[in-house]
Design a protein around this motif. Structure first.
Motif, PDB file in Angstrom:
ATOM      1  N   SER A 285      -1.735  -4.252   4.210  1.00  0.00           N
ATOM      2  CA  SER A 285      -2.366  -4.984   3.107  1.00  0.00           C
ATOM      3  C   SER A 285      -2.296  -4.178   1.807  1.00  0.00           C
ATOM      4  O   SER A 285      -2.395  -4.744   0.730  1.00  0.00           O
ATOM      5  N   ASP A 286      -2.126  -2.878   1.893  1.00  0.00           N
ATOM      6  CA  ASP A 286      -1.939  -2.078   0.674  1.00  0.00           C
ATOM      7  C   ASP A 286      -0.460  -1.942   0.300  1.00  0.00           C
ATOM      8  O   ASP A 286      -0.127  -1.273  -0.679  1.00  0.00           O
ATOM      9  N   GLY A 287       0.417  -2.541   1.076  1.00  0.00           N
ATOM     10  CA  GLY A 287       1.844  -2.478   0.776  1.00  0.00           C
ATOM     11  C   GLY A 287       2.464  -1.113   1.019  1.00  0.00           C
ATOM     12  O   GLY A 287       3.370  -0.690   0.303  1.00  0.00           O
ATOM     13  N   ILE A 288       1.958  -0.396   2.018  1.00  0.00           N
ATOM     14  CA  ILE A 288       2.450   0.963   2.267  1.00  0.00           C
ATOM     15  C   ILE A 288       3.112   1.039   3.632  1.00  0.00           C
ATOM     16  O   ILE A 288       2.656   0.400   4.579  1.00  0.00           O
ATOM     17  N   GLU A 289       4.152   1.835   3.699  1.00  0.00           N
ATOM     18  CA  GLU A 289       4.771   2.038   5.002  1.00  0.00           C
ATOM     19  C   GLU A 289       4.583   3.480   5.442  1.00  0.00           C
ATOM     20  O   GLU A 289       4.854   4.407   4.688  1.00  0.00           O
ATOM     21  N   LEU A 290       4.098   3.669   6.640  1.00  0.00           N
ATOM     22  CA  LEU A 290       3.978   5.016   7.208  1.00  0.00           C
ATOM     23  C   LEU A 290       4.829   5.067   8.465  1.00  0.00           C
ATOM     24  O   LEU A 290       4.872   4.105   9.230  1.00  0.00           O
ATOM     25  N   PRO A 291       5.504   6.196   8.686  1.00  0.00           N
ATOM     26  CA  PRO A 291       6.255   6.337   9.931  1.00  0.00           C
ATOM     27  C   PRO A 291       5.323   6.232  11.138  1.00  0.00           C
ATOM     28  O   PRO A 291       4.173   6.678  11.072  1.00  0.00           O
ATOM     29  N   GLU A 292       5.835   5.677  12.201  1.00  0.00           N
ATOM     30  CA  GLU A 292       5.043   5.456  13.418  1.00  0.00           C
ATOM     31  C   GLU A 292       4.415   6.761  13.933  1.00  0.00           C
ATOM     32  O   GLU A 292       3.248   6.776  14.335  1.00  0.00           O
ATOM     33  N   ASN A 293       5.190   7.870  13.890  1.00  0.00           N
ATOM     34  CA  ASN A 293       4.630   9.119  14.438  1.00  0.00           C
ATOM     35  C   ASN A 293       3.466   9.646  13.591  1.00  0.00           C
ATOM     36  O   ASN A 293       2.568  10.301  14.102  1.00  0.00           O
ATOM     37  N   VAL A 294       3.473   9.308  12.294  1.00  0.00           N
ATOM     38  CA  VAL A 294       2.353   9.717  11.440  1.00  0.00           C
ATOM     39  C   VAL A 294       1.110   8.885  11.768  1.00  0.00           C
ATOM     40  O   VAL A 294       0.006   9.419  11.904  1.00  0.00           O
ATOM     41  N   VAL A 295       1.313   7.596  11.919  1.00  0.00           N
ATOM     42  CA  VAL A 295       0.202   6.715  12.296  1.00  0.00           C
ATOM     43  C   VAL A 295      -0.430   7.210  13.592  1.00  0.00           C
ATOM     44  O   VAL A 295      -1.658   7.349  13.707  1.00  0.00           O
ATOM     45  N   GLU A 296       0.421   7.509  14.547  1.00  0.00           N
ATOM     46  CA  GLU A 296      -0.098   7.939  15.842  1.00  0.00           C
ATOM     47  C   GLU A 296      -0.826   9.278  15.733  1.00  0.00           C
ATOM     48  O   GLU A 296      -1.891   9.469  16.321  1.00  0.00           O
TER      49      GLU A 296
END
Ligand code: ADP
Ligand code: MG
Length: 340
Positions: free
Chosen positions: A185-196
């Motif tokens: 919803s903020d229009g941001i992409e984070l790599p999956e490993n960072v999210v995890e």
């Protein structure tokens, strides 16, 4: 409604095992306010787990389906403050009439009623009026009704009438889903490993989870670095450190006086009324246990008293914690506020 935050909707609230009952009861209430047996609906759980979000989502959903309904969201703290003001200004009738005219009342953080007997009395009457008229009452709290010591028994028994549903800390999968939803919803992409990584490290509060993400974005902009695992690791180290602050005697005094609805300057005065003495002794006790101040400087701060008065206060508070359950709750509530 200015009181309702439009971002707190059901669509934005991720469902998980941790909140399933509370969410579905909330949804039922939102579609039939006053018309289910969930009245009051009490949502309880630790800080930062979505109580305010979910309770406001109910309000927003009601306004969307039934725009004519009068919905009020108010924090318990604000309600207490309004009551004190209305006493001062001689407008108690207006205050009570305002709340009794509502179709739906959402009161957030009712554990903050502890120690405030006068405000509890007024709320008791408002509650009865609304409930008898088939109006919907939604409450949130940091404890289950049965554990809410420091509240009057008759009010507590009302709180137990409907449904109490808890919210717990989301599991890892749900935490990751919450982070992703927020980023999306903020229009941001984070790599999956960072999210995890972030969701694994922060496992106590959704609010902190969001805070960590905001810090991460700020760091990345500031240092013109891409968000990757390395940046997330170095950021989280500081993030954990930054949450420890020094506690001052001023702050203790302010918290204790707010808690007991006592004017701030009273604890430094010579007044010997029971409630003032209690606030003063608890303040001294907390100053002793939570600051590095000496007995002498604590005594001096709280109205020019000597160190033996402080020792006596600490002893009294310790004795009461042992023997008086209600008193013990007061002290531990205030301690929680001190640390948050
Ligand atoms: P509490 O009132 O229990 O302290 P809040 O309702 O203020 O917690 O929630 C803290 C933050 O976490 C808010 O920004 C809220 O939107 C978010 N949040 C909590 N639970 C969820 C969830 N299940 N899905 C999406 N966001 C959530
Ligand atoms: Mg809240």
């Amino acid at each position: 409604d200015p009181q309702l935050n439009q971002n707190y909707t059901f669509e934005n609230f991720i469902e998980g095992e941790c909140n399933r009952l509370a969410r579905s009861a909330g949804y039922a209430v939102a579609n039939k306010p006053g018309g289910t047996s969930f009245n009051p609906l009490m949502i309880y759980g630790d800080v930062g787990l979505g109580k305010t979000h979910l309770s406001q989502a109910i309000g927003n959903e009601i306004k969307r389906n039934l725009p004519d309904k009068l919905v009020i969201y108010v924090s318990c703290e604000k309600f207490c403050q309004q009551f004190v003001d209305s006493l001062k200004n001689n407008t108690i009738n207006d205050f009570v009439n305002f709340y009794q005219a509502m179709d739906v009342i959402i009161m957030d953080d009712v554990h903050n009623f502890a120690g405030k007997e006068k405000t509890q009395d007024i709320f008791f009457h408002i509650f009865n009026h609304l409930h008898q008229s088939g109006k919907q009452i939604i409450l949130t709290s940091d404890k289950a009704p049965k554990d809410l010591a420091g509240l009057e028994e008759r009010l507590l028994s009302r709180f137990k009438w409907g449904l109490s549903a808890d919210i717990q800390i989301p599991d890892l999968e749900t935490r990751m889903a919450i982070l992703k939803k927020k980023m999306y919803s903020d229009g941001i992409e984070l790599p999956e490993n960072v999210v995890e990584y972030v969701a694994t490290q922060i496992d106590n509060s959704v609010r902190e989870l969001e805070g960590a993400m905001v810090s991460l974005l700020a760091q990345s902009t500031l240092n013109k670095k891409e968000i990757d695992l390395g940046l997330a690791k170095s950021m989280l180290k500081n993030f954990v450190k930054n949450t420890h602050k020094e506690i001052s005697m001023d702050f203790i005094q302010k918290l204790v006086c707010e808690y007991f609805e006592v004017p701030v300057d009273m604890v430094k005065s010579k007044v010997r009324k029971r409630e003032i003495v209690q606030a003063r002794q608890i303040s001294m006790y907390l100053a002793k246990s939570h600051t590095k101040s000496s007995l002498k400087s604590i005594g001096a701060f709280f109205g020019g008293r000597d160190h033996s008065t402080v020792i006596y206060a600490c002893q009294t508070v310790e004795d009461l914690i042992e023997t008086d359950k209600k008193f013990k709750t007061y002290v531990s509530d205030i301690m929680k506020k001190l640390k948050s």
